[in-house]
Design a protein around this motif. Structure first.
Motif, short mmCIF file in Angstrom:
data_model
loop_
_atom_site.label_atom_id
_atom_site.label_comp_id
_atom_site.label_asym_id
_atom_site.label_seq_id
_atom_site.Cartn_x
_atom_site.Cartn_y
_atom_site.Cartn_z
N ASN A 245 110.98 35.98 22.79
CA ASN A 245 111.83 36.52 24.17
C ASN A 245 111.26 38.07 24.12
O ASN A 245 111.64 39.21 24.75
N GLN A 246 111.14 38.48 22.44
CA GLN A 246 111.51 39.49 21.97
C GLN A 246 110.54 40.80 22.77
O GLN A 246 110.62 41.87 23.00
N PHE A 247 108.95 39.99 22.27
CA PHE A 247 108.01 40.40 22.45
C PHE A 247 107.95 40.60 24.30
O PHE A 247 107.30 41.32 24.81
N GLU A 248 108.63 39.48 25.05
CA GLU A 248 107.85 39.59 26.26
C GLU A 248 108.81 40.62 26.42
O GLU A 248 108.94 41.57 28.35
N LYS B 178 107.07 44.16 25.67
CA LYS B 178 105.69 44.25 26.95
C LYS B 178 105.84 44.43 28.16
O LYS B 178 105.20 45.37 28.88
N ARG B 179 106.85 44.04 28.75
CA ARG B 179 107.53 44.66 30.40
C ARG B 179 108.06 45.64 30.24
O ARG B 179 107.34 46.61 31.30
N TYR C 65 97.56 50.16 19.29
CA TYR C 65 96.81 49.23 19.13
C TYR C 65 97.61 47.90 19.75
O TYR C 65 96.81 47.42 20.64
N PHE C 66 99.04 48.13 20.36
CA PHE C 66 99.83 48.10 21.25
C PHE C 66 99.23 47.57 22.52
O PHE C 66 99.14 46.10 23.30
N GLY D 158 105.58 39.17 38.04
CA GLY D 158 106.46 39.21 37.08
C GLY D 158 105.78 40.87 36.11
O GLY D 158 105.81 41.37 35.55
N PHE D 159 104.31 40.05 35.98
CA PHE D 159 103.43 41.28 35.63
C PHE D 159 102.64 42.20 35.79
O PHE D 159 102.35 43.19 35.27
#
Length: 643
Positions: free
Chosen positions: A333-336, A339-340, A395-396, A431-432
């Motif tokens: 969930n942190q990464f989600e 990312k957003r 990098y991300f 969402g993306f």
């Protein structure tokens, strides 16, 4: 764009254009659409219900929304409790099944319960599933009754238990929410809309219909809607108070009659692309068959976790997932969120590393997690500090590269089509699409086309599905993605037929396996358009069982424009067309006609006996029929009758 308070979406579009564009609407001169078929007015075949609810079952997140017919634009979105008092308009597409494969919980509740089971080491016989929607996207032909999905512990569980459980839970939760608000509605007064990707196979769309019916939704109260189309409908109806002036003006121009636009629906699992043209009457016409692929937000997630697994080792990460579900969900969930929210001007992205992952890393590798990252060649771009894993922005950004490039390549391919050469706008929803990296990638690739990413893009499908349920007559033309036809047989003619494609029944020679084309690849079909196939059959002397049972005719699809036989290269069995005998019994000498009518949500099938004018119902089942040993080759076809 002024706020709409109209009953129908079409009326809302008209009023929007008059006030925002100063465009005066004119009646469409072309009231009929003729190919080589009969066309009748579609009429209003949808019974209006007091309440419309849309179920948007996504790969990553799921939710529902509803509105009443008196105020269709006042849409209520169900909010879900995530962490503490935080509320989210969607819940994770996570399902927990008991050891007996019964539905237990959904969303955040499923994640919390499974985490508790993990902590007590009682989880091994339970079944936790997420991302299950992709099982329908990955297969073109399947039997929904035996389809399985893989859970987080590599257990295979029936897809029907997962989908049906989720849909039933959402339906029951809706009824509870309505009761709490003082509404006491019978389910027969509710129109249910279930959204699906436009790129799905017919079998996948039917599976979603079947799962919904199994969950307790009456078929007559159910609509299947295409996600990109309903997203576009939501955008044109957004109240002025919810959008910027620039977005409002762009959308108003995009929905001018004659304008063509591409809808880029970017979800968690898939990218769904359709191209629409606005007709004079405000309805939408599809210019090209839907296309896309598995290039949703999950591609970014997968690359991140692959990269982390490569750094720490497969054994570390596998043990982390199987022994610390709660921490895995937390990291995911942190990464989600990261990312957003990632922006181009952001220098560092950091993620808190759960203590359990640090502990497992030390146990398996004999090194601390910080030391491992310090030994990697990428240590200047990815490093561990103060309990956090830090990523340099360049990098991300690599995690996005593959999916963004795939999306750009597909959009370029679509725009090369002659029908799509005049596309003026790209409407980004899902969402993306809210990712700045994705938006900028599309804008840079197509500088000559105006890109619109409206506010609330992640809820466009959900809210658009509600509006579609109130007024489904907003799509006028569609493009047929393949040639569709039914298996037929004819009296053998040596001047016309190949002897190798024939068989003898009694004293009569038949040409068998003829492809009777119903719709042609790339054909533009209008909602309400009808195709009629004339058939005949001699039931004289047939057993009574055959005289009273439904007739099943094999249905095929082909990438070719004009296949002649069902055995031609590229022809694939799609399912069966089922028609019932008028009056419950087939006559000795049957002469009939099968009518296929294009609707907003599919194809209606009916049968009429041409001698008695009596009619009966029919349907198309997009699932492969099971072969029966020793079956007469004529049993799954009708004889063609041109008279």
């Amino acid at each position: 764009m002024p706020e709409q308070n109209t009953k129908g979406l079409l009326k809302a579009i008209h009023s929007t254009r008059k006030e925002s564009c100063g465009h005066e609407e004119k009646e469409d001169d072309s009231s009929t659409f003729m190919r080589e078929s009969r066309v009748e007015e579609a009429g209003d075949s949808v019974s209006r219900k007091p309440l419309v609810v849309c179920l948007d079952i996504g790969t990553t997140y799921t939710g529902y929304a509803y509105s009443f017919i008196k105020k269709p634009d006042e849409i209520t979105v169900r909010k879900w409790a995530s962490e503490g008092t935080m509320l989210s308009p969607k819940a994770p597409s996570s399902v927990l099944l008991t050891p007996e494969l019964s539905f237990h919980s959904f969303g955040y509740d499923a994640e919390r319960k499974f985490s508790d089971l993990h902590a007590k080491n009682d989880h091994k016989s339970w079944n936790f599933v997420n991302g299950f929607k992709m099982v329908l996207n990955d297969k073109k032909k399947f039997d929904a009754n035996v389809l399985n999905v893989l859970d987080i512990q590599n257990h295979y569980v029936p897809a029907s238990a997962v989908f049906t459980g989720v849909i039933r839970y959402l339906k029951n939760d809706l009824m509870e929410q309505l009761t709490r608000r003082g509404y006491h509605l019978d389910e027969s007064n509710i129109q249910f809309v279930v959204t699906v990707p436009a790129i799905w196979s017919e079998a996948a769309k039917q599976a979603m219909t079947d799962f919904s019916v199994m969950a307790g939704i009456q078929k007559e109260n159910l609509m299947i809607a295409y996600e990109p189309e309903v997203a576009a409908l939501h955008c044109v109806s957004m109240p002025a108070s919810q959008v910027t002036v620039r977005t409002r003006d762009n959308i108003a121009l995009m929905f001018k009659p004659g304008c063509s636009f591409l809808v880029l629906d970017l979800g968690g699992g898939t990218t769904d692309i359709t191209v629409q043209k606005v007709e004079k009457d405000g309805k939408l016409s599809q210019l090209r068959k839907a296309s896309g692929g598995n290039w949703g937000g999950n591609c970014v997630n997968n690359l991140f976790f692959q990269d982390l697994t490569k750094s720490l080792g497969q054994k570390v990460f596998q043990k982390f997932i199987t022994t610390n579900a709660g921490d895995y969900f937390y990291l995911k969930n942190q990464f989600e969120v990261a990312k957003r929210n990632f922006r181009n001007d952001q220098e560092i992205v950091y993620l808190h590393i759960p203590s359990s992952l640090k502990k497992i890393t030390k146990e398996v590798n004999g090194k601390k997690i910080g030391d491992i990252f310090n030994e990697l060649e990428t240590r200047e771009k990815v490093y561990y500090s103060d309990g956090k894993l830090n990523y340099a922005s360049e990098y991300f950004r690599k995690f996005f590269s593959s999916s963004v490039q795939s999306i750009v390549d597909e959009v370029k391919r679509v725009l090369k089509s002659k029908r799509c050469s005049e596309v003026e706008y790209i409407l980004m929803v899902g969402g993306f699409s809210e990712s700045e990296i994705v938006r900028d990638g599309i804008k840079m690739a197509f500088p000559e086309i105006r890109v619109i990413n409206p506010e609330d893009a992640s809820l466009s499908v959900l809210k658009g599905g509600v509006l579609f349920g109130h007024d489904p007559d907003t799509v006028r033309f569609r493009v047929c993605p393949q040639s569709y036809g039914m298996a037929m047989h004819e009296y053998f003619n040596p001047k016309k037929h190949d002897l190798s494609k024939s068989c003898k029944v009694g004293n009569t020679q038949f040409a068998v396996g003829c492809f009777e084309k119903i719709f042609e690849k790339d054909e533009i079909v209008e909602v309400g358009q009808q195709k009629i196939v004339r058939v005949a059959e001699d039931f004289t002397g047939q057993p009574e069982k055959m005289r009273t049972q439904n007739k099943e005719i094999e249905m095929y699809a082909s990438a070719a424009k004009d296949p002649k036989f069902i055995s031609d290269p590229g022809c694939t069995l799609q399912g069966i067309i089922v028609v019932s005998p008028p009056g419950g019994r087939w006559p000795d000498k049957m002469k009939g006609k099968i009518t296929f009518e294009v609707t907003v949500t599919g194809i209606n099938v009916s049968f009429m006996d041409r001698n008695t004018q009596s009619t009966s119902g029919g349907e198309i089942k997009f699932s492969e029929p099971k072969p029966q040993a020793g079956e007469n080759p004529l049993n799954r076809s009708f004889r063609k009758d041109d008279l």
